[in-house]
Enzyme design. Structure first.
Site, short mmCIF file in Angstrom:
data_model
loop_
_atom_site.label_atom_id
_atom_site.label_comp_id
_atom_site.label_asym_id
_atom_site.label_seq_id
_atom_site.Cartn_x
_atom_site.Cartn_y
_atom_site.Cartn_z
N LYS A 127 95.04 -28.33 -11.04
CA LYS A 127 95.69 -29.07 -12.12
C LYS A 127 94.78 -30.24 -12.42
O LYS A 127 94.62 -31.14 -11.57
CB LYS A 127 97.07 -29.59 -11.68
CG LYS A 127 98.11 -28.50 -11.50
CD LYS A 127 99.47 -29.06 -11.11
CE LYS A 127 100.45 -27.91 -10.91
NZ LYS A 127 101.69 -28.33 -10.23
N GLU A 186 102.22 -20.21 -2.86
CA GLU A 186 101.71 -21.53 -3.22
C GLU A 186 102.45 -22.62 -2.44
O GLU A 186 103.68 -22.63 -2.39
CB GLU A 186 101.90 -21.71 -4.74
CG GLU A 186 101.35 -23.00 -5.31
CD GLU A 186 101.54 -23.08 -6.84
OE1 GLU A 186 101.74 -22.01 -7.47
OE2 GLU A 186 101.49 -24.18 -7.37
N LYS A 196 105.12 -16.20 -11.66
CA LYS A 196 105.32 -17.03 -10.47
C LYS A 196 106.80 -17.36 -10.39
O LYS A 196 107.43 -17.68 -11.40
CB LYS A 196 104.45 -18.28 -10.61
CG LYS A 196 104.81 -19.44 -9.72
CD LYS A 196 103.69 -20.47 -9.74
CE LYS A 196 104.21 -21.89 -9.82
NZ LYS A 196 103.11 -22.88 -9.93
N LYS A 252 109.68 -19.72 -8.32
CA LYS A 252 109.92 -20.80 -7.38
C LYS A 252 110.80 -20.27 -6.26
O LYS A 252 111.74 -19.50 -6.52
CB LYS A 252 110.61 -21.97 -8.08
CG LYS A 252 109.74 -22.65 -9.14
CD LYS A 252 108.58 -23.38 -8.51
CE LYS A 252 107.79 -24.16 -9.56
NZ LYS A 252 106.65 -24.87 -8.96
N ASP A 274 106.07 -19.98 -5.30
CA ASP A 274 105.69 -21.38 -5.11
C ASP A 274 106.86 -22.11 -4.44
O ASP A 274 107.96 -22.16 -4.99
CB ASP A 274 105.38 -22.01 -6.47
CG ASP A 274 104.88 -23.44 -6.37
OD1 ASP A 274 104.77 -23.97 -5.23
OD2 ASP A 274 104.59 -24.05 -7.42
O1 OSB Z 1 104.45 -26.74 -8.57
O2 OSB Z 1 103.29 -25.88 -10.09
C1 OSB Z 1 104.22 -26.60 -9.76
C2 OSB Z 1 106.07 -27.84 -12.87
C3 OSB Z 1 106.30 -29.15 -12.52
C4 OSB Z 1 105.90 -29.61 -11.29
C5 OSB Z 1 105.27 -28.74 -10.40
C6 OSB Z 1 105.01 -27.42 -10.73
C7 OSB Z 1 105.47 -26.96 -11.98
C8 OSB Z 1 105.35 -25.57 -12.41
C9 OSB Z 1 105.43 -25.28 -13.89
O3 OSB Z 1 105.28 -24.64 -11.65
C10 OSB Z 1 104.10 -25.05 -14.49
C11 OSB Z 1 104.17 -25.05 -16.01
O4 OSB Z 1 104.83 -24.19 -16.58
O5 OSB Z 1 103.56 -25.93 -16.62
MG MG Z 2 102.99 -25.63 -7.49
#
Ligand code: OSB
Ligand code: MG
Length: 382
Positions: free
Chosen positions: A276, A227, A175, A177, A202
């Site tokens: 989550k 995402e 994934k 960002k 994401d």
């Molecule tokens: O949007 O999924 C997210 C981490 C902190 C806040 C939001 C997100 C994330 C991640 C990291 O994408 C996920 C991880 O490695 O735990």
């Molecule tokens: Mg996310």
């Protein structure tokens, strides 16, 4: 009845053991490198931990809230307040988990605080029985596939290099960002270098519905999903956006409960869910969401909040449940931390899988000396 429904029914009848001590501990773990999303850059993991002690056994719950409200509205400080003043006073030995959930529902929102208490109570119950958390959840899977979330990078070349490292580690999917201005060129560079890799992006809510045409540019890259492109609390506009895109949408921030998941599924706001457990109030609500999604053929994967070894272990146990049909965001410990709070840390095997811990409760040991060093404050509640 499904396996999850049966396990949930049994769990709700479990009773709370007597609790001798309660502590709230704030820890700060430096990250190996800063982690950037469209709304924040974090250089440390600040986590609020709840410790419950019963008959000499310590159980833990890690709150997934950040110290700031840049991902979600809850913070470590609001969670501490809600836990201390509203949730912990509702704990009573002998009540069932069902009754505890009923009492916690009197508290509106604050799902991260609620999940912290629920996680600690489940850890305690599992430890009292001497079984690993996944056994309490009725799940038998022995290992889970690992995915990775790569933060925003300085350039497409830097992103390609970071993805290359993940591929070498055998992560099952990557994934990336994205944010406005760091999207199409970045994704194109990665897709050209890795034509076959399962890839997703994401946006953490960085776009508006007006950007639909621009986002349609992502359809060219064969992504598994996009995402949370739109606002952190939107469900409706995602449904409108999904109608214009070939690529599946996935919701993260917008989903706080079973009801939110039901609304998103009914509206067609996403074709995939990021679950989550800490964002939806805990493991029990997660089991309900898994059931609902499965009934609608919606794939689910486990998101992450760059948790310490405590929350990371919870996410691993959770993923042994039926219904997690895609690799999650649980990556190995060393990708975030030089030193974790727990032993053993999470490691990937040669095929990019994580072994499910077999010790009692969440299954790893909090190293007291490290906890003492990484602790920034502690409050004794009982
Ligand atoms: O949007 O999924 C997210 C981490 C902190 C806040 C939001 C997100 C994330 C991640 C990291 O994408 C996920 C991880 O490695 O735990
Ligand atoms: Mg996310």
């Amino acid at each position: 009845m499904t396996r999850i429904a049966a396990a949930l029914d049994a769990l709700l009848l479990e009773k709370l053991p007597p609790i001798d001590h309660v502590d709230l501990v704030l820890v700060r773990l430096p990250f190996v490198s800063p982690f950037a999303i469209s709304t924040a850059v974090w250089t440390t993991k600040d986590a609020l931990l709840l410790r419950l002690e019963s008959g000499g056994v310590a159980a833990w719950g890690e709150c997934v809230a950040d110290p700031d409200p840049f991902y979600a509205s809850e913070t470590t400080t609001t969670a501490r307040h809600i836990l201390k003043d509203f949730l912990l006073p509702r704990l009573e030995p002998g009540i069932t988990l069902s009754e505890l959930e009923r009492r916690m529902r009197h508290v509106r929102g604050n799902e991260m605080a609620c999940a912290t208490l629920e996680n600690a109570v489940l850890d305690l119950i599992a430890k009292a029985k001497g079984v690993p958390l996944h056994a309490l959840l009725g799940a038998a899977r022995k290992k889970v596939p690992s995915g990775i979330s790569i933060g925003l990078q300085e350039s497409p070349a830097a992103l390609v290099a970071a993805v290359g490292d993940a591929v070498a580690k055998k992560y099952h999917r990557v994934k990336m960002k994205i944010q406005k201005g760091k999207d199409l060129d970045y994704v194109r560079a990665v897709r050209e270098r890795f034509p076959e890799l399962p890839l997703m992006v994401d946006a953490n809510g960085d776009y508006r519905l007006d950007d639909a045409e621009h986002l349609a540019g992502l359809d060219a890259f064969d992504l598994t999903m996009i995402e949370q492109p739109l606002s952190y609390h939107d469900i409706y506009q995602h449904a409108l956006l999904q109608m214009t895109l070939k690529t599946s949408l996935c919701l993260d921030e917008s989903i706080h409960s079973l009801d939110d998941a039901a609304a998103a599924i009914a509206l067609g706001s996403c074709r995939i869910l990021n679950l989550k457990q800490g964002r939806v109030g805990g493991i029990l609500e997660s089991m309900r969401i898994l059931e609902l999604a499965a009934a609608h053929g919606i794939p689910v994967w486990s998101g992450g909040m760059d948790e310490t070894g405590i929350g990371r272990a919870v996410n691993i146990h959770l993923q042994t449940l039926d219904g997690f049909t895609l690799p999650g965001d649980t990556s190995e410990t060393s990708r975030y931390f030089h030193e974790d709070l727990v032993e053993p840390g999470v490691v990937l095997d040669a095929d990019g899988f994580i072994d499910v811990p077999e010790g009692p409760g969440f299954g790893a040991r909090v190293v007291e000396e490290r906890l003492a060093r990484l602790k920034i404050s502690e409050e004794k509640i009982l």
